[in-house]
Design a protein around this motif. Structure first.
Motif, PDB file in Angstrom:
ATOM      1  N   GLN A   1       0.817  -1.213   0.000  1.00 55.09           N
ATOM      2  CA  GLN A   1       0.000   0.000   0.000  1.00 55.09           C
ATOM      3  C   GLN A   1       0.855   1.268   0.000  1.00 55.09           C
ATOM      4  OE1 GLN A   1      -2.773  -0.285   3.252  1.00 55.09           O
ATOM      5  NE2 GLN A   1      -3.621  -2.207   2.502  1.00 55.09           N
ATOM      6  N   ALA A   2       2.110   1.158   0.444  1.00 55.95           N
ATOM      7  CA  ALA A   2       2.978   2.333   0.544  1.00 55.95           C
ATOM      8  C   ALA A   2       3.551   2.770  -0.798  1.00 55.95           C
ATOM      9  CB  ALA A   2       4.108   2.063   1.537  1.00 55.95           C
ATOM     10  N   GLY A   3       3.663   1.859  -1.759  1.00 53.52           N
ATOM     11  CA  GLY A   3       4.158   2.266  -3.069  1.00 53.52           C
ATOM     12  C   GLY A   3       5.223   1.351  -3.627  1.00 53.52           C
ATOM     13  N   ALA A   4       5.865   1.809  -4.702  1.00 55.21           N
ATOM     14  CA  ALA A   4       6.843   0.991  -5.424  1.00 55.21           C
ATOM     15  C   ALA A   4       8.244   1.061  -4.827  1.00 55.21           C
ATOM     16  CB  ALA A   4       6.898   1.429  -6.889  1.00 55.21           C
ATOM     17  N   HIS A   5       8.516   2.082  -4.029  1.00 57.74           N
ATOM     18  CA  HIS A   5       9.814   2.257  -3.370  1.00 57.74           C
ATOM     19  C   HIS A   5       9.529   2.546  -1.898  1.00 57.74           C
ATOM     20  CE1 HIS A   5      11.758   2.474  -7.266  1.00 57.74           C
ATOM     21  NE2 HIS A   5      10.830   3.340  -7.622  1.00 57.74           N
ATOM     22  N   VAL A   6       9.918   1.631  -1.038  1.00 54.31           N
ATOM     23  CA  VAL A   6       9.555   1.748   0.375  1.00 54.31           C
ATOM     24  C   VAL A   6      10.770   1.500   1.259  1.00 54.31           C
ATOM     25  CG1 VAL A   6       8.048   0.862   2.208  1.00 54.31           C
ATOM     26  CG2 VAL A   6       7.226   0.916  -0.163  1.00 54.31           C
ATOM     27  N   ALA A   7      10.994   2.409   2.196  1.00 53.64           N
ATOM     28  CA  ALA A   7      12.014   2.216   3.230  1.00 53.64           C
ATOM     29  C   ALA A   7      11.279   1.793   4.498  1.00 53.64           C
ATOM     30  CB  ALA A   7      12.791   3.495   3.467  1.00 53.64           C
ATOM     31  N   VAL A   8      11.695   0.687   5.071  1.00 56.12           N
ATOM     32  CA  VAL A   8      11.091   0.185   6.301  1.00 56.12           C
ATOM     33  C   VAL A   8      12.085   0.404   7.435  1.00 56.12           C
ATOM     34  CG1 VAL A   8      10.153  -1.841   7.489  1.00 56.12           C
ATOM     35  CG2 VAL A   8       9.779  -1.556   5.033  1.00 56.12           C
ATOM     36  N   ILE A   9      11.598   1.020   8.506  1.00 61.38           N
ATOM     37  CA  ILE A   9      12.427   1.276   9.685  1.00 61.38           C
ATOM     38  C   ILE A   9      11.863   0.419  10.812  1.00 61.38           C
ATOM     39  CG2 ILE A   9      13.314   3.011  11.258  1.00 61.38           C
ATOM     40  CD1 ILE A   9      12.633   5.096   9.057  1.00 61.38           C
ATOM     41  N   PRO A  10      12.476  -0.739  11.077  1.00 61.50           N
ATOM     42  CA  PRO A  10      11.883  -1.697  12.005  1.00 61.50           C
ATOM     43  C   PRO A  10      12.036  -1.368  13.485  1.00 61.50           C
ATOM     44  CG  PRO A  10      13.890  -2.580  11.087  1.00 61.50           C
ATOM     45  CD  PRO A  10      13.635  -1.273  10.390  1.00 61.50           C
ATOM     46  N   ASN A  11      13.058  -0.621  13.886  1.00 62.09           N
ATOM     47  CA  ASN A  11      13.294  -0.255  15.281  1.00 62.09           C
ATOM     48  C   ASN A  11      13.483  -1.447  16.211  1.00 62.09           C
ATOM     49  OD1 ASN A  11      13.057   2.409  14.513  1.00 62.09           O
ATOM     50  ND2 ASN A  11      10.913   2.534  15.063  1.00 62.09           N
ATOM     51  N   GLY A  12      13.953  -2.543  15.709  1.00 64.12           N
ATOM     52  CA  GLY A  12      14.220  -3.703  16.550  1.00 64.12           C
ATOM     53  C   GLY A  12      14.702  -4.878  15.728  1.00 64.12           C
ATOM     54  N   HIS A  13      15.460  -5.742  16.362  1.00 60.35           N
ATOM     55  CA  HIS A  13      16.076  -6.876  15.676  1.00 60.35           C
ATOM     56  C   HIS A  13      15.049  -7.862  15.124  1.00 60.35           C
ATOM     57  CE1 HIS A  13      19.138  -9.754  14.639  1.00 60.35           C
ATOM     58  NE2 HIS A  13      18.525 -10.673  15.357  1.00 60.35           N
ATOM     59  N   ARG A  14      14.055  -8.234  15.939  1.00 60.03           N
ATOM     60  CA  ARG A  14      13.076  -9.234  15.510  1.00 60.03           C
ATOM     61  C   ARG A  14      12.250  -8.731  14.327  1.00 60.03           C
ATOM     62  NH1 ARG A  14       8.156 -11.201  15.871  1.00 60.03           N
ATOM     63  NH2 ARG A  14       7.132  -9.667  17.170  1.00 60.03           N
ATOM     64  N   VAL A  15      11.810  -7.499  14.402  1.00 61.20           N
ATOM     65  CA  VAL A  15      11.003  -6.947  13.315  1.00 61.20           C
ATOM     66  C   VAL A  15      11.846  -6.765  12.063  1.00 61.20           C
ATOM     67  CG1 VAL A  15       9.497  -5.048  12.623  1.00 61.20           C
ATOM     68  CG2 VAL A  15       9.429  -5.886  14.957  1.00 61.20           C
ATOM     69  N   ALA A  16      13.140  -6.492  12.231  1.00 58.47           N
ATOM     70  CA  ALA A  16      14.026  -6.348  11.067  1.00 58.47           C
ATOM     71  C   ALA A  16      14.050  -7.635  10.250  1.00 58.47           C
ATOM     72  CB  ALA A  16      15.436  -5.962  11.507  1.00 58.47           C
ATOM     73  N   GLY A  17      14.081  -8.778  10.926  1.00 60.71           N
ATOM     74  CA  GLY A  17      14.043 -10.060  10.221  1.00 60.71           C
ATOM     75  C   GLY A  17      12.754 -10.228   9.436  1.00 60.71           C
ATOM     76  N   LEU A  18      11.642  -9.836  10.034  1.00 66.17           N
ATOM     77  CA  LEU A  18      10.356  -9.899   9.329  1.00 66.17           C
ATOM     78  C   LEU A  18      10.359  -8.963   8.127  1.00 66.17           C
ATOM     79  CD1 LEU A  18       7.894  -9.839  12.364  1.00 66.17           C
ATOM     80  CD2 LEU A  18       8.479 -11.816  10.958  1.00 66.17           C
ATOM     81  N   ALA A  19      10.913  -7.777   8.309  1.00 71.93           N
ATOM     82  CA  ALA A  19      10.942  -6.801   7.221  1.00 71.93           C
ATOM     83  C   ALA A  19      11.812  -7.290   6.068  1.00 71.93           C
ATOM     84  CB  ALA A  19      11.444  -5.453   7.741  1.00 71.93           C
ATOM     85  N   ARG A  20      12.949  -7.918   6.387  1.00 73.85           N
ATOM     86  CA  ARG A  20      13.808  -8.449   5.316  1.00 73.85           C
ATOM     87  C   ARG A  20      13.091  -9.571   4.562  1.00 73.85           C
ATOM     88  NH1 ARG A  20      17.656  -7.125   9.124  1.00 73.85           N
ATOM     89  NH2 ARG A  20      17.680  -9.191  10.058  1.00 73.85           N
ATOM     90  N   ALA A  21      12.353 -10.411   5.287  1.00 68.93           N
ATOM     91  CA  ALA A  21      11.589 -11.479   4.622  1.00 68.93           C
ATOM     92  C   ALA A  21      10.526 -10.878   3.704  1.00 68.93           C
ATOM     93  CB  ALA A  21      10.948 -12.398   5.666  1.00 68.93           C
ATOM     94  N   ALA A  22       9.843  -9.845   4.167  1.00 68.09           N
ATOM     95  CA  ALA A  22       8.838  -9.177   3.336  1.00 68.09           C
ATOM     96  C   ALA A  22       9.489  -8.533   2.119  1.00 68.09           C
ATOM     97  CB  ALA A  22       8.088  -8.128   4.157  1.00 68.09           C
ATOM     98  N   ALA A  23      10.645  -7.898   2.320  1.00 68.46           N
ATOM     99  CA  ALA A  23      11.352  -7.245   1.205  1.00 68.46           C
ATOM    100  C   ALA A  23      11.738  -8.265   0.145  1.00 68.46           C
ATOM    101  CB  ALA A  23      12.590  -6.520   1.731  1.00 68.46           C
ATOM    102  N   ASP A  24      12.219  -9.431   0.574  1.00 74.25           N
ATOM    103  CA  ASP A  24      12.590 -10.479  -0.385  1.00 74.25           C
ATOM    104  C   ASP A  24      11.387 -10.903  -1.223  1.00 74.25           C
ATOM    105  OD1 ASP A  24      15.171 -10.409   0.557  1.00 74.25           O
ATOM    106  OD2 ASP A  24      14.963 -12.195   1.822  1.00 74.25           O
ATOM    107  N   ARG A  25      10.253 -11.087  -0.581  1.00 69.70           N
ATOM    108  CA  ARG A  25       9.048 -11.516  -1.321  1.00 69.70           C
ATOM    109  C   ARG A  25       8.567 -10.436  -2.282  1.00 69.70           C
ATOM    110  NH1 ARG A  25       5.316 -14.513   3.211  1.00 69.70           N
ATOM    111  NH2 ARG A  25       6.920 -15.965   3.931  1.00 69.70           N
ATOM    112  N   LEU A  26       8.622  -9.180  -1.857  1.00 70.00           N
ATOM    113  CA  LEU A  26       8.096  -8.094  -2.686  1.00 70.00           C
ATOM    114  C   LEU A  26       9.018  -7.729  -3.832  1.00 70.00           C
ATOM    115  CD1 LEU A  26       6.540  -6.005   0.165  1.00 70.00           C
ATOM    116  CD2 LEU A  26       5.311  -7.090  -1.727  1.00 70.00           C
TER     117      LEU A  26
END
Length: 181
Positions: free
Chosen positions: A19-44
């Motif tokens: 929903q955020a767009g074609a170019h998105v920077a994710v700021i996870p603010n924590g180690h556990r969420v960073a792993g989730l964000a990297r997994a999401a980035a790989d899929r997208l």
């Protein structure tokens, strides 16, 4: 730009990023969420959505990254600036009380001091972080803090180092977060 501080499930995070767009920077603010964000980035990435995960382990690093965000820059240049800002902030925290009523002071993820006086622990963590120099100190008072803790630490810093800029915020997840840039 997406800022995440709680641990969403990967499918929910993927939908938010879409929903955020074609170019998105994710700021996870924590180690556990960073792993989730990297997994999401790989899929997208397979869908043509460019996602960069800013390595912010503290909410204060996330604030530093967001402070330099500039939508007028190219996505890559903006992400590079946000990465530099997050990496350039040394951070610490005061948590607790833990066992026997002691508070824990951390420099990054490393425990550097414990004690029963929250203000003394906070002052010790600030001193450790400031030993490497700095121009700006950010204090975020939060859940479990003694009333006025951030202001007392700010006053101590201003007295010891009159040239430093100190800003205080409310709403942190622990008694005190300390960032030095």
């Amino acid at each position: 730009m997406v800022s995440i501080s709680a641990g969403p499930a990967v499918p929910a995070l993927i939908e938010t990023i879409r929903q955020a767009g074609a170019h998105v920077a994710v700021i996870p603010n924590g180690h556990r969420v960073a792993g989730l964000a990297r997994a999401a980035a790989d899929r997208l990435g397979d869908e043509g959505i460019e996602v960069s995960v800013i390595p912010a382990r503290s909410p204060l690093q996330g604030i530093a990254a967001m402070a330099v965000h500039d939508s007028e820059r190219s996505f890559q240049a903006d992400v590079a600036a946000m990465n530099r800002a997050a990496a350039g902030m040394r951070y610490g925290s005061v948590t607790g009380p833990a066992r026997r009523g002691s508070f824990v002071g951390r420099d990054g993820e490393e425990v550097t001091v414990t004690g029963t006086d929250q203000g003394e622990v906070a002052a010790a963590v600030a001193a450790v972080l400031l030993s490497g120099g700095g121009e700006l100190v950010t204090l975020m008072e939060g859940a479990g803090s003694e009333p006025g803790l951030a202001r007392r630490v700010a006053d101590d810093i201003a007295e010891a180092s009159p040239g430093l800029e100190v800003v205080c915020y409310d709403g942190g997840p622990v008694p005190l977060l300390i960032g030095v840039e």
